[in-house]
Design a protein around this motif. Structure first.
Motif, PDB file in Angstrom:
ATOM      1  N   LEU A 109       0.869  -1.046   0.069  1.00 52.14           N
ATOM      2  CA  LEU A 109      -0.065  -0.091  -0.086  1.00 52.14           C
ATOM      3  C   LEU A 109       0.911   1.279  -0.033  1.00 52.14           C
ATOM      4  CD1 LEU A 109      -2.198  -1.401   2.741  1.00 52.14           C
ATOM      5  CD2 LEU A 109      -3.150  -0.813   0.405  1.00 52.14           C
ATOM      6  N   GLY A 110       0.088   2.445  -0.661  1.00 53.40           N
ATOM      7  CA  GLY A 110       0.865   3.610  -0.332  1.00 53.40           C
ATOM      8  C   GLY A 110       0.677   4.200   0.859  1.00 53.40           C
ATOM      9  N   THR A 111       1.367   5.683   1.051  1.00 51.14           N
ATOM     10  CA  THR A 111       0.935   6.478   2.306  1.00 51.14           C
ATOM     11  C   THR A 111      -0.412   6.878   2.241  1.00 51.14           C
ATOM     12  OG1 THR A 111       2.043   8.169   1.168  1.00 51.14           O
ATOM     13  CG2 THR A 111       3.358   6.997   2.506  1.00 51.14           C
ATOM     14  N   ASN A 112      -0.944   6.848   1.004  1.00 53.53           N
ATOM     15  CA  ASN A 112      -2.473   7.020   0.526  1.00 53.53           C
ATOM     16  C   ASN A 112      -2.890   8.477   1.598  1.00 53.53           C
ATOM     17  OD1 ASN A 112      -2.072   4.907  -0.974  1.00 53.53           O
ATOM     18  ND2 ASN A 112      -3.554   3.880  -0.027  1.00 53.53           N
ATOM     19  N   PRO A 113      -2.224   9.636   0.951  1.00 50.27           N
ATOM     20  CA  PRO A 113      -2.914  10.888   1.810  1.00 50.27           C
ATOM     21  C   PRO A 113      -4.160  11.152   1.508  1.00 50.27           C
ATOM     22  CG  PRO A 113      -1.231  11.344   0.040  1.00 50.27           C
ATOM     23  CD  PRO A 113      -1.280   9.915   0.230  1.00 50.27           C
ATOM     24  N   LEU A 114      -4.783  11.939   2.453  1.00 56.70           N
ATOM     25  CA  LEU A 114      -5.927  12.774   2.064  1.00 56.70           C
ATOM     26  C   LEU A 114      -6.075  13.946   3.202  1.00 56.70           C
ATOM     27  CD1 LEU A 114      -9.329  11.054   3.795  1.00 56.70           C
ATOM     28  CD2 LEU A 114      -6.847  10.548   4.799  1.00 56.70           C
ATOM     29  N   ALA A 115      -7.007  14.946   2.427  1.00 58.32           N
ATOM     30  CA  ALA A 115      -7.114  16.044   3.100  1.00 58.32           C
ATOM     31  C   ALA A 115      -8.486  16.198   3.269  1.00 58.32           C
ATOM     32  CB  ALA A 115      -6.517  17.010   2.373  1.00 58.32           C
ATOM     33  N   VAL A 116      -9.124  17.054   4.248  1.00 55.74           N
ATOM     34  CA  VAL A 116     -10.546  17.292   4.551  1.00 55.74           C
ATOM     35  C   VAL A 116     -10.468  18.798   4.776  1.00 55.74           C
ATOM     36  CG1 VAL A 116     -12.588  16.941   6.104  1.00 55.74           C
ATOM     37  CG2 VAL A 116     -11.276  15.148   5.148  1.00 55.74           C
ATOM     38  N   ALA A 117     -11.228  19.885   4.448  1.00 59.34           N
ATOM     39  CA  ALA A 117     -11.274  21.018   4.404  1.00 59.34           C
ATOM     40  C   ALA A 117     -12.547  21.571   4.512  1.00 59.34           C
ATOM     41  CB  ALA A 117     -10.298  21.820   3.481  1.00 59.34           C
ATOM     42  N   ALA A 118     -12.678  22.695   5.734  1.00 57.97           N
ATOM     43  CA  ALA A 118     -14.195  23.323   5.697  1.00 57.97           C
ATOM     44  C   ALA A 118     -13.839  24.759   5.784  1.00 57.97           C
ATOM     45  CB  ALA A 118     -14.913  22.748   6.837  1.00 57.97           C
ATOM     46  N   PRO A 119     -14.686  25.673   5.195  1.00 57.94           N
ATOM     47  CA  PRO A 119     -14.344  27.000   5.241  1.00 57.94           C
ATOM     48  C   PRO A 119     -15.023  27.540   6.732  1.00 57.94           C
ATOM     49  CG  PRO A 119     -16.506  26.503   4.033  1.00 57.94           C
ATOM     50  CD  PRO A 119     -15.765  25.267   4.322  1.00 57.94           C
ATOM     51  N   ALA A 120     -14.496  28.475   7.196  1.00 56.74           N
ATOM     52  CA  ALA A 120     -14.827  29.074   8.270  1.00 56.74           C
ATOM     53  C   ALA A 120     -14.318  30.688   8.400  1.00 56.74           C
ATOM     54  CB  ALA A 120     -14.037  28.421   9.632  1.00 56.74           C
ATOM     55  N   PRO A 121     -15.443  31.342   7.910  1.00 61.39           N
ATOM     56  CA  PRO A 121     -15.268  32.838   7.613  1.00 61.39           C
ATOM     57  C   PRO A 121     -14.776  33.331   8.716  1.00 61.39           C
ATOM     58  CG  PRO A 121     -17.172  32.141   6.469  1.00 61.39           C
ATOM     59  CD  PRO A 121     -16.713  31.039   7.261  1.00 61.39           C
ATOM     60  N   GLY A 122     -13.701  34.505   8.678  1.00 62.12           N
ATOM     61  CA  GLY A 122     -13.340  35.270   9.973  1.00 62.12           C
ATOM     62  C   GLY A 122     -11.932  34.654  10.374  1.00 62.12           C
ATOM     63  N   GLY A 123     -11.500  33.774   9.853  1.00 61.47           N
ATOM     64  CA  GLY A 123     -10.187  33.225  10.561  1.00 61.47           C
ATOM     65  C   GLY A 123      -9.826  31.857   9.547  1.00 61.47           C
ATOM     66  N   SER A 150      -1.577  11.794   5.952  1.00 62.40           N
ATOM     67  CA  SER A 150      -1.317  10.527   5.164  1.00 62.40           C
ATOM     68  C   SER A 150      -1.611   9.392   6.369  1.00 62.40           C
ATOM     69  CB  SER A 150       0.262  10.109   4.877  1.00 62.40           C
ATOM     70  OG  SER A 150       1.235   9.956   6.191  1.00 62.40           O
ATOM     71  N   ALA A 151      -2.033   8.098   5.713  1.00 58.81           N
ATOM     72  CA  ALA A 151      -2.460   6.928   6.461  1.00 58.81           C
ATOM     73  C   ALA A 151      -1.361   6.321   7.372  1.00 58.81           C
ATOM     74  CB  ALA A 151      -3.114   5.888   5.720  1.00 58.81           C
ATOM     75  N   THR A 152      -0.153   6.837   6.823  1.00 55.51           N
ATOM     76  CA  THR A 152       1.125   6.188   7.775  1.00 55.51           C
ATOM     77  C   THR A 152       1.259   7.277   8.691  1.00 55.51           C
ATOM     78  OG1 THR A 152       2.209   6.967   5.989  1.00 55.51           O
ATOM     79  CG2 THR A 152       2.042   4.877   6.120  1.00 55.51           C
ATOM     80  N   THR A 153       2.065   6.961   9.708  1.00 55.73           N
ATOM     81  CA  THR A 153       2.308   7.923  10.830  1.00 55.73           C
ATOM     82  C   THR A 153       3.064   9.143  10.079  1.00 55.73           C
ATOM     83  OG1 THR A 153       2.773   6.215  12.361  1.00 55.73           O
ATOM     84  CG2 THR A 153       3.987   8.126  12.902  1.00 55.73           C
ATOM     85  N   VAL A 154       3.992   9.015   9.095  1.00 51.60           N
ATOM     86  CA  VAL A 154       4.525  10.299   8.427  1.00 51.60           C
ATOM     87  C   VAL A 154       4.852   9.706   6.925  1.00 51.60           C
ATOM     88  CG1 VAL A 154       6.603   8.950   8.723  1.00 51.60           C
ATOM     89  CG2 VAL A 154       6.724  11.598   8.715  1.00 51.60           C
ATOM     90  N   ALA A 155       4.874  11.066   6.343  1.00 52.99           N
ATOM     91  CA  ALA A 155       4.979  10.830   4.763  1.00 52.99           C
ATOM     92  C   ALA A 155       6.574  10.387   4.284  1.00 52.99           C
ATOM     93  CB  ALA A 155       4.765  12.192   3.911  1.00 52.99           C
ATOM     94  N   THR A 156       6.561   9.344   3.432  1.00 54.00           N
ATOM     95  CA  THR A 156       8.061   9.115   3.493  1.00 54.00           C
ATOM     96  C   THR A 156       9.069  10.185   2.779  1.00 54.00           C
ATOM     97  OG1 THR A 156       7.523   8.213   0.916  1.00 54.00           O
ATOM     98  CG2 THR A 156       7.289   6.717   2.658  1.00 54.00           C
ATOM     99  N   GLY A 157       8.476  11.204   2.222  1.00 59.00           N
ATOM    100  CA  GLY A 157       9.298  12.486   1.987  1.00 59.00           C
ATOM    101  C   GLY A 157      10.025  12.989   3.308  1.00 59.00           C
ATOM    102  N   LYS A 158       9.481  12.757   4.383  1.00 59.83           N
ATOM    103  CA  LYS A 158      10.059  13.251   5.774  1.00 59.83           C
ATOM    104  C   LYS A 158      11.170  12.380   6.077  1.00 59.83           C
ATOM    105  CE  LYS A 158       6.373  15.954   7.450  1.00 59.83           C
ATOM    106  NZ  LYS A 158       5.557  16.422   8.607  1.00 59.83           N
ATOM    107  N   ILE A 159      11.089  11.087   5.779  1.00 66.72           N
ATOM    108  CA  ILE A 159      12.232   9.985   6.078  1.00 66.72           C
ATOM    109  C   ILE A 159      13.291  10.467   5.133  1.00 66.72           C
ATOM    110  CG2 ILE A 159      12.792   7.731   6.215  1.00 66.72           C
ATOM    111  CD1 ILE A 159       9.848   7.030   6.420  1.00 66.72           C
ATOM    112  N   ALA A 170      -5.896   3.528   4.746  1.00 66.19           N
ATOM    113  CA  ALA A 170      -5.358   3.543   3.510  1.00 66.19           C
ATOM    114  C   ALA A 170      -6.020   2.548   2.492  1.00 66.19           C
ATOM    115  CB  ALA A 170      -3.676   2.724   3.833  1.00 66.19           C
ATOM    116  N   ILE A 171      -6.420   1.450   2.867  1.00 63.54           N
ATOM    117  CA  ILE A 171      -7.132   0.635   2.089  1.00 63.54           C
ATOM    118  C   ILE A 171      -8.545   1.235   1.550  1.00 63.54           C
ATOM    119  CG2 ILE A 171      -8.839  -1.361   2.050  1.00 63.54           C
ATOM    120  CD1 ILE A 171      -7.004  -2.897   3.900  1.00 63.54           C
ATOM    121  N   LEU A 172      -9.165   2.066   2.262  1.00 67.49           N
ATOM    122  CA  LEU A 172     -10.323   2.749   1.751  1.00 67.49           C
ATOM    123  C   LEU A 172      -9.875   3.860   0.582  1.00 67.49           C
ATOM    124  CD1 LEU A 172     -13.225   4.049   1.966  1.00 67.49           C
ATOM    125  CD2 LEU A 172     -12.404   5.800   3.767  1.00 67.49           C
TER     126      LEU A 172
END
Length: 370
Positions: free
Chosen positions: A159-173, A181-190, A244-246
């Motif tokens: 499996l990959g690190t399989n990253p995902l992001a979730v974002a929601a607007p919050a006007p005023g800030g 990532s689904a792993t503890t850390v992205a491999t780029g940091k390693i 990661a499987i999802l």
């Protein structure tokens, strides 16, 4: 060592480097925005580092198609599948995000999947982009057929690190932006730790017998694997592993893209390239739930209340995903983007390869890091 470079200077450099790597002016401008977003918000492994180490080299040698013409191959009022034509994931996923946003404004919720693509950079860029239109978004990617981590309790990297992001607007800030990532850390940091000659924190890597490993070389030598978010099976690693499987299910079979866990991997165990990568973007319009105005106000109240929580440690503070990155971006705009010396050196080398003028900020001490 860290150098600072003005945001607009870095953006112009990235754009011109991508043009000289084969992209059209329009595609290069789109991709440069994704690159600079990562650096601007502190995700240095996914910004200029990837420009020099992944995007430009692969565009030049044809592993990424510089003349790609993404096209929609399946579509309904609230969904679509885009074939990326082997092009740069930064460009194709921006297209997918904008399409998902446009559809969601018509139908309330929309989902666009991408196949035949490549590395798409920081997942947070796409989710954050949707919040600028007032929408909630989820963006994710697999790593194609490339195996980065074994299944929980397994030996073969599937499996990959399989990253995902979730974002929601919050006007005023600052908006809520969870980029992970689904792993503890992205491999780029390693890889960054390896290049800088330092150990990684305990918990990032583990040997097959479960022993913690702090030497980054062990990962690249195949003697240790990156851990799943949550750690071992005993400490909640099934959460990251399941996530990661999802992501692979939604970006692989659903999108019609490659994915790691296929029978041939068990038969020959050969390392496979990260080509035919799949991405998925989901956009949600609060207006479809009668919350066109109230969602933003409620989100702002929720996030501000969380931030106002008394800190557990005197002198500490409480925040939420997206706020530290927004502060980092404000700093980058005011004082210039901070780049590690080795990344600056990579950009100097890239400029030389492309016969491109090197911004003065990248020279000097940065060259000594090469």
């Amino acid at each position: 060592m860290t150098i600072r470079i003005p945001l607009e200077t870095l953006r112009a450099f990235a754009r011109e480097a991508l043009v000289r790597s084969g992209l059209t002016e329009e595609a290069a401008a789109t991709a440069a925005e994704v690159v600079v977003y990562a650096d601007e918000h502190g995700f240095t492994t996914h910004g200029s580092n990837a420009l020099a180490g992944i995007y430009s080299p692969r565009l030049l040698d044809g592993r990424i198609n510089p003349a790609a013409a993404p096209r929609t191959v399946a579509e309904t009022a609230s969904s679509a599948v885009i074939d990326g034509d082997g092009g740069l994931g930064l460009v194709t996923t921006t297209l997918a995000t904008d399409l998902a946003v446009a559809k969601a404004k018509q139908t309330g919720i929309a989902m666009v999947a991408v196949r035949n693509s490549s590395h798409f950079g920081s997942a947070g860029y796409y989710a954050h982009r949707a919040t600028e239109a007032g929408l909630i978004a989820i963006a994710m990617t697999n790593c194609g057929a490339q195996g980065v981590a074994p299944p929980l309790g397994g030996l073969t990297r599937m499996l990959g690190t399989n990253p995902l992001a979730v974002a929601a607007p919050a006007p005023g800030g600052a908006p809520f932006v969870l980029d992970m990532s689904a792993t503890t850390v992205a491999t780029g940091k390693i890889r960054a730790a390896q290049r800088e000659g330092r150990s990684v924190p305990e918990g990032w890597l583990t040997a097959p017998d479960g022993t913690p490993v702090t030497d980054p070389d062990a990962y690249f030598d195949g003697k240790a694997d990156v851990t799943w978010l949550g750690g071992s099976a005993a400490t909640g690693g099934a959460k990251g592993y399941g996530l990661a499987i999802l992501v692979d299910l939604l970006c692989g079979p659903l999108a019609g893209a490659s994915y790691g866990p296929t029978p041939d991997l068990l038969e020959n165990g050969e390392e496979r390239p990260d080509t035919d990568i799949g991405h998925t973007v989901i956009a949600i319009d609060p207006a479809a739930f009668g919350a066109a105005e109230s969602f933003g106000a409620g989100a702002r109240e929720l996030l501000d209340t969380v931030s106002a929580c008394p800190p557990a440690v005197p002198g500490g503070y409480v925040t939420y995903p997206g706020a530290p990155e927004a502060a980092k971006a404000a700093e980058s705009r005011a004082s210039g983007v901070a780049l590690p010396g080795h990344v600056a050196a990579q950009l100097v080398a890239l400029a030389e390869r492309l016969d491109l003028a090197t911004p003065v900020e990248l020279r000097g001490e940065a060259v000594s890091a090469r």
